[in-house]
Design an enzyme around this catalytic site. Structure first.
Site, short mmCIF file in Angstrom:
data_model
loop_
_atom_site.label_atom_id
_atom_site.label_comp_id
_atom_site.label_asym_id
_atom_site.label_seq_id
_atom_site.Cartn_x
_atom_site.Cartn_y
_atom_site.Cartn_z
CE1 TYR A 1 52.39 49.14 -11.76
CE2 TYR A 1 52.65 47.48 -13.48
CZ TYR A 1 52.80 47.88 -12.16
OH TYR A 1 53.37 47.02 -11.26
CD GLU B 1 53.82 48.64 -4.43
OE1 GLU B 1 54.99 48.67 -4.82
OE2 GLU B 1 52.92 48.01 -5.03
#
Length: 693
Positions: A300, A7
């Site tokens: 995360y 990403e």
């Protein structure tokens, strides 16, 4: 060879280091039979309305609703080079498989899949699904790659969310902006959030302060209080009746109680705590924790779970032992059973520190990251700790037949709060426990002499929203109890952005000093909610939409049915909404409008650089330093701009000709085609008249 698409560049570098892609190229890395490249956030996005038809460049009621049947996608501006690099890598014959390594969540899946679809790639896809950027986690993730098709429903859910936001945002914003003559940004989640703010401010404005009076009896060492009284004379009568009189202790009840450790953080609870303790906005906290994740220090962050999974029970205690040193705790208890629940973990477990904190110099981190990491560290130590035990004592006493009460609290065992006390000591702040007062030992039947006083108080209005309380309201839109299912608006990953957009679009503002800042709707925001119909501003309806997106992800609802419902609602809105009379007062602007925007019908106002539409998404602007005018040695004045907006043309005398060096008169005609810059044409009526003679 496998092509890995991450990403962000920083994440791609971490992945490349683990899998051996060490050779740096332009826009990617290569090595060990891998190519590793990256997106830069969203590389592909839904196309703007005017890409379907040029007439949509101008905002007109007659064109609504705009409901694409065949959706178009475009490469985000400024990111064309990276998109081209990815496309070329995908086409390489030696690339036989792709690995989607974008963030393991709904938005991350959308980012990868839109690029994959836009480039018409057909090569097989594997999915890297990890909750930590640690080398061991990346390594394990690559040894257990999942099939990309397993995430098809997650992608459909993400795509439906994006399309629903487009449909509501484009149509409702244009509808209300055109009808009310100024830019009014409307959003599927943004508007209900604003509605909650407006309702809160209305309740605060409607609140009327009422005084109350409490008679207190000082019994030489502790104070007992009577009930709150509305009438001061009644309080004075009671004070006089009790002052100097005997007070008998009626009951003394002592109960031992316990307080369980708090749950671990999901993103929303971390943002709320950081706002309460540190004054960070939701957006700031998200930035800090995302950076900590990319530095491999926490797991995360975009998670909605507050529990860990069974497979973590053996690895977490070592992390707890390491971070306990941050608070000088020796051999802290570690009760993993109370933080593990597989049934309450969906895509990702709660946010916790990783093993990498062991070698981290926390003081070398930027202040915001340092403080955020300390909150996450503290929460893990507390969550696996023992319950806090305390004794609560309640005393009732009587004086002249009137009952008075006192309540005290004594800590017996700090338990999990020991770490919290040390944390606050480090920050030189008091904990609630230090503020609690213990009652002295007294016996039933004991008699004291009372000194009576009156304590005056006032009822308090509801409090303005903060990032903390507004996030809570968004998360629990259906006002569910703690043990029932909550239905929220937005997602943990998007709520911070929604709050910032409300401020950016001038619908709300943050006000306050130091740590505590409140969300206050602006006059424009309040006016917008006044004219919006319930379907657009309903918190409950938006929460139901979020539930439907979850159903799409779980395969229990068709994406077509969801989008049909959104489209049907939008059609009804456009066809049935009638402008509310008397709104000229509601939408009066302090900035004087010089005319109506030819594109969106909003207001054009003057600023230092030109005359611009108030709607930032519209883009219409007449720049004072436009080359069209400066080349003619003329200035685009307010009068000229007003004429161009009102009549579509304006007279300009004494224009300089670069070719001849002479001056001439002309009519300037506004020739706006909806592009990035506004165009002009010239007409020469004097020459026409001469030719006609």
């Amino acid at each position: 060879m496998k092509l890995v698409i991450a990403e962000k560049p920083s994440v791609a570098q971490s992945i490349a280091a683990v899998i051996g892609a060490a050779v740096k190229k332009d826009g990617y890395m290569q090595g060990n039979d891998y190519l590793v490249t990256w997106c830069v956030g969203h590389l592909v996005e839904l196309a703007s309305a005017d890409s379907y038809n040029e007439k949509y460049a101008k905002w007109q009621y007659e064109d609504l609703p705009i409901l694409p049947s065949d959706w178009k996608y475009v490469t985000s501006k400024g990111k064309e080079k990276q998109m081209k690099i990815i496309g070329e890598l995908m086409k390489r014959t030696e690339v036989t498989e792709l690995v989607a390594a974008t963030d393991a969540g709904r938005e991350g899946e959308l980012i990868f899949r839109l690029v994959y679809e836009k480039l018409s790639c057909k090569k097989p896809v594997k999915r890297l699904w990890i909750s930590s950027m640690e080398e061991s986690s990346i390594d394990e993730g690559f040894r257990n790659l999942r099939n990309g098709s397993d995430y098809e429903l997650l992608y459909q859910s993400a795509l439906c969310r994006a399309k629903a936001d487009w449909i509501v945002g484009i149509n409702a914003t244009r509808l209300f902006s055109v009808l009310y003559g100024q830019t009014l940004n409307v959003g599927r989640v943004m508007s209900p959030t604003l509605a909650m703010m407006v309702e809160r401010e209305e309740n605060i404005s409607a609140f009327r302060v009422k005084p109350f009076y409490t008679v207190q009896l000082d019994l030489s060492g502790f104070i007992v209080s009577g009930e709150k009284l509305q009438d001061r004379k009644e309080a004075e009568t009671l004070q006089n009746a009790c002052d100097g009189q005997n007070v008998t202790i009626e009951t003394v009840e002592r109960k031992e109680k316990s307080e369980k450790p708090p749950k671990l953080y999901d993103l929303t609870t971390l943002q709320r705590e950081a706002n309460r303790q540190l004054g960070f906005t939701a957006e700031q906290t998200l930035e800090y924790v995302q950076s900590l994740y990319e530095k491999k220090l926490v797991t995360y962050p975009r998670t909605d779970s507050r529990y860990l999974t069974e497979d973590m029970k053996d690895s977490v205690p070592a992390v707890v032992e390491t971070i306990a040193g941050f608070f000088s705790l020796q051999n802290p208890p570690v009760n993993m059973a109370q933080v593990i629940d597989n049934s309450k973990v969906s895509d990702h477990h709660a946010i916790i520190p990783t093993r990498s904190v062991k070698g981290c110099d926390i003081h070398s981190l930027p202040f915001g990251e340092q403080e955020t990491l300390m909150l996450i560290v503290l929460r893990l130590v507390c969550a696996v700790g023992e319950s806090c035990h305390y004794a609560e004592t309640v005393i009732t006493a009587k004086c002249n037949g009137v009952v008075f009460n006192a309540k005290g609290k004594t800590t017996l065992d700090n338990g999990w709060k020991a770490a919290e006390i040390l944390y606050f000591a480090r920050k030189k702040e008091q904990t609630q426990e230090e503020k609690d007062t213990a009652l002295p030992p007294v016996d039933q039947g004991e008699v004291f002499s009372a000194k009576a006083t009156i304590k005056e108080g006032k009822t308090s209005p509801p409090k303005h929203f903060t990032d903390d309380t507004l996030l809570s309201a968004m998360e629990n839109a259906n006002n569910a109890m703690e043990d029932t299912e909550r239905k929220g608006i937005g997602t943990p990953a998007t709520r911070a952005g929604i709050l910032e957009k409300l401020i950016k679009t001038g619908l709300a503002e943050r006000k306050g000093e130091k740590k505590t800042k409140h969300f206050i709707p602006t006059q424009k925001g309040t006016s917008l909610i006044t004219v919006l119909p319930e379907a657009i501003k309903s918190v409950q309806l938006t929460a139901e939409w979020e539930e439907q997106l979850k159903q799409i992800e779980h395969g229990t609802l068709s994406p077509l049915i969801f989008l049909d419902g959104i489209s049907h609602m939008t059609k009804d809105l456009v066809s049935t909404y009638e402008i509310i009379k008397g709104t000229d007062i509601l939408f009066s602007s302090k900035t004087q409008s010089i005319g109506q925007c030819p594109r969106c019908k909003g207001s054009v106002v003057e600023n230092k650089k030109g005359f611009c539409c108030e709607n930032r998404d519209c883009g219409f602007a007449l720049w004072k330093e436009s080359k069209f005018f400066t080349a003619k040695k003329k200035t685009l004045t307010k009068t000229i701009a007003t004429d161009l907006l009102k009549k579509g043309r304006a007279s300009l005398t004494g224009c300089y000709s670069e070719k001849t060096g002479k001056t001439y008169d002309a009519i300037i005609i506004l020739d706006d085609t909806g592009g990035q810059y506004v165009n002009f044409k010239m007409d020469f009526p004097a020459k026409k008249e001469a030719r006609n003679k």
